[in-house]
Design an enzyme around this catalytic site. Sequence first.
Site, PDB file in Angstrom:
ATOM      1  N   CYS A 157       0.797  -1.238   0.000  1.00 51.82           N
ATOM      2  CA  CYS A 157       0.000   0.000   0.000  1.00 51.82           C
ATOM      3  C   CYS A 157       0.821   1.275   0.000  1.00 51.82           C
ATOM      4  O   CYS A 157       0.821   2.017  -0.986  1.00 51.82           O
ATOM      5  CB  CYS A 157      -0.922  -0.004   1.218  1.00 51.82           C
ATOM      6  SG  CYS A 157      -2.125  -1.317   1.152  1.00 51.82           S
TER       7      CYS A 157
HETATM    8  N1  NAD Z   1      -2.371  -6.208   1.590  1.00 51.88           N
HETATM    9  C1  NAD Z   1      -2.905  -5.209   2.253  1.00 51.88           C
HETATM   10  O1  NAD Z   1      -2.629  -5.056   3.441  1.00 51.88           O
HETATM   11  C2  NAD Z   1      -3.891  -4.249   1.602  1.00 51.88           C
HETATM   12  C3  NAD Z   1      -4.558  -3.337   2.417  1.00 51.88           C
HETATM   13  C4  NAD Z   1      -5.486  -2.456   1.867  1.00 51.88           C
HETATM   14  C5  NAD Z   1      -5.728  -2.500   0.499  1.00 51.88           C
HETATM   15  N2  NAD Z   1      -5.052  -3.372  -0.306  1.00 51.88           N
HETATM   16  C6  NAD Z   1      -5.392  -3.369  -1.724  1.00 51.88           C
HETATM   17  O2  NAD Z   1      -6.161  -4.511  -2.040  1.00 51.88           O
HETATM   18  C7  NAD Z   1      -5.872  -4.978  -3.359  1.00 51.88           C
HETATM   19  C8  NAD Z   1      -5.425  -6.436  -3.323  1.00 51.88           C
HETATM   20  O3  NAD Z   1      -4.262  -6.522  -2.535  1.00 51.88           O
HETATM   21  P1  NAD Z   1      -3.769  -7.870  -1.879  1.00 51.88           P
HETATM   22  O4  NAD Z   1      -2.786  -7.474  -0.838  1.00 51.88           O
HETATM   23  O5  NAD Z   1      -4.889  -8.761  -1.505  1.00 51.88           O
HETATM   24  O6  NAD Z   1      -2.998  -8.528  -3.136  1.00 51.88           O
HETATM   25  P2  NAD Z   1      -2.495 -10.047  -3.277  1.00 51.88           P
HETATM   26  O7  NAD Z   1      -1.410 -10.011  -4.297  1.00 51.88           O
HETATM   27  O8  NAD Z   1      -2.243 -10.636  -1.943  1.00 51.88           O
HETATM   28  O9  NAD Z   1      -3.760 -10.802  -3.855  1.00 51.88           O
HETATM   29  C9  NAD Z   1      -4.296 -10.586  -5.094  1.00 51.88           C
HETATM   30  C10 NAD Z   1      -4.816 -11.923  -5.622  1.00 51.88           C
HETATM   31  O10 NAD Z   1      -5.465 -11.652  -6.853  1.00 51.88           O
HETATM   32  C11 NAD Z   1      -5.152 -12.701  -7.751  1.00 51.88           C
HETATM   33  N3  NAD Z   1      -5.380 -12.205  -9.104  1.00 51.88           N
HETATM   34  C12 NAD Z   1      -4.584 -11.475  -9.896  1.00 51.88           C
HETATM   35  N4  NAD Z   1      -5.211 -11.186 -11.051  1.00 51.88           N
HETATM   36  C13 NAD Z   1      -6.424 -11.734 -10.975  1.00 51.88           C
HETATM   37  C14 NAD Z   1      -7.543 -11.769 -11.846  1.00 51.88           C
HETATM   38  N5  NAD Z   1      -7.501 -11.172 -13.029  1.00 51.88           N
HETATM   39  N6  NAD Z   1      -8.628 -12.454 -11.446  1.00 51.88           N
HETATM   40  C15 NAD Z   1      -8.665 -13.063 -10.241  1.00 51.88           C
HETATM   41  N7  NAD Z   1      -7.650 -13.052  -9.370  1.00 51.88           N
HETATM   42  C16 NAD Z   1      -6.545 -12.385  -9.735  1.00 51.88           C
HETATM   43  C17 NAD Z   1      -3.723 -13.060  -7.423  1.00 51.88           C
HETATM   44  O11 NAD Z   1      -3.422 -14.382  -7.856  1.00 51.88           O
HETATM   45  C18 NAD Z   1      -3.727 -12.937  -5.893  1.00 51.88           C
HETATM   46  O12 NAD Z   1      -4.075 -14.156  -5.272  1.00 51.88           O
HETATM   47  C19 NAD Z   1      -4.806  -4.023  -3.888  1.00 51.88           C
HETATM   48  O13 NAD Z   1      -5.428  -3.002  -4.616  1.00 51.88           O
HETATM   49  C20 NAD Z   1      -4.198  -3.437  -2.638  1.00 51.88           C
HETATM   50  O14 NAD Z   1      -3.643  -2.151  -2.853  1.00 51.88           O
HETATM   51  C21 NAD Z   1      -4.153  -4.266   0.231  1.00 51.88           C
END
Ligand code: NAD
Length: 455
Positions: A285
């Site tokens: 983030c």
């Molecule tokens: N990790 C955090 O603490 C956090 C906190 C707040 C917001 N976010 C936001 O949330 C969103 C996701 O982050 P995250 O940490 O869960 O990421 P992540 O990489 O842990 O998970 C994303 C998942 O999406 C899958 N993926 C990728 N492309 C895809 C598609 N086309 N269809 C289906 N699945 C797909 C990946 O295989 C992965 O398992 C981002 O925008 C991030 O900025 C993350």
Amino acid sequence: MDGGGSSAESLATASRELLSRVQSRSARVGIVGQGYVGLPLALVFCEAGFPVIGFDVDPAKVESLRRGESFIRHISPERVARAAAGGKYEATTDFDRLADCDAVIICVPTPLGAHREPDNSYIHRTAEAIAKRLRRGQLVVLESTTYPGTTDEEVLPILRKSGLDTPADFLLAFSPEREDPGNDRFSTRTIPKIVGGVNPPSAEAAAALYGAALEKVVLVSSARVAESSKLLENIFRSVNIALVNELKMTFERMGIDVWEVIEAAKTKPFGFMPFYPGPGLGGHCIPLDPFYLAWKAAEFGTWTRFIELAGEVNTQMPRYVVQRLAQALNEESKAVRGARILVLGLAYKANIDDDRESPSYEIIELLQHAGAEVDYCDPFFPVARKGRKHDLAMASVPCSPEIFARYDAVLVATAHDAFRERELYRDVKLVVDTRNVVAPPAPRGGKGPRRLVKA
Ligand SMILES: NC(=O)c1ccc[n+]([C@@H]2O[C@H](COP(=O)([O-])OP(=O)(O)OC[C@H]3O[C@@H](n4cnc5c(N)ncnc54)[C@H](O)[C@@H]3O)[C@@H](O)[C@H]2O)c1
């Protein structure tokens, strides 16, 4: 698209049906992306009684979820197994199952490109996949962090390719994720959830859905406000971290310990919130999200100078740390080239198994380029993962005083509890501590490193 009267009727029917399914917990929730955000959210909906389908493009991840395993340390495998065994949760790579869902929540990555430009391609691909199967009465919510306007200007036009429109046929909202991995006080269920719709019926439907599974929903007037609120939260952190990082470098020149200054300042019971310096930003983030707004601001002919300045200060921290280490070695008549250096921590923050954007990678690479022999120790990463930007091909050394004593310097990059044990440093010549976790050597030669440098 329906004309005025029938459109209002079909909207009322679609919304009513969805709300009644939400109330009875029979609404099927599809969550696209089963990562750090999507998986805990899926479990929270399951635990609230909803049937959930977790979609992911990664077949290995889906298989492991089906076996009831968890790839995130702070989510117990028992929790995943319980949800799967109860028949409420299934993971799949079959996107045709999107049609079975009453609500679809998008939790896919939003990284930066090589030139720090937003990469919304994951959101676009997911929206295309949903549009192909979109049916009347469905609610779609975007959770991925992004710049204001993404839901209205990018997701909505893609969904409209289905021939359906909102609010008459489907509903569309944005609700930012506020996951804080490793936080024992707040969880997905208890962190207030901001919701903004592209129109009022969408906002109401999304608020009803989250309200049925989470403790508190905060409704805002638009998807743009919801998108912007997430960015404000992360920009606030990035700017304040940059401020203390800059003050760390300034106070260091003056011979003042920034950590002691922060401890003193935080005794003020109002108007001050402590932020702590470190070896650079990490996580999915804070290092990335602010640049989403900086990029979008250009479209409006405006500059986001605080974001750029904070980015500049924070991104130079790994180099600063390496420079401080080189200086400390120099004072021991030792060059970086040929020095044996142990970096403590690959995770970007304490006590979690998330290494995304971790500054440790850059620090290790900078030291290797300078000719040092580098190892790392991190109980959360027995083996360094291959990432998008880094492939160290290294394994962790054991966490013990005997191992630590073999190095010319130990550099603390992550404040894991495991690194707080004073005994670990009893025979270490030089410790460079970026997290203020190592106690100074006791006077008269007690336990602790021979020399401790805060960086
Ligand atoms: N990790 C955090 O603490 C956090 C906190 C707040 C917001 N976010 C936001 O949330 C969103 C996701 O982050 P995250 O940490 O869960 O990421 P992540 O990489 O842990 O998970 C994303 C998942 O999406 C899958 N993926 C990728 N492309 C895809 C598609 N086309 N269809 C289906 N699945 C797909 C990946 O295989 C992965 O398992 C981002 O925008 C991030 O900025 C993350």
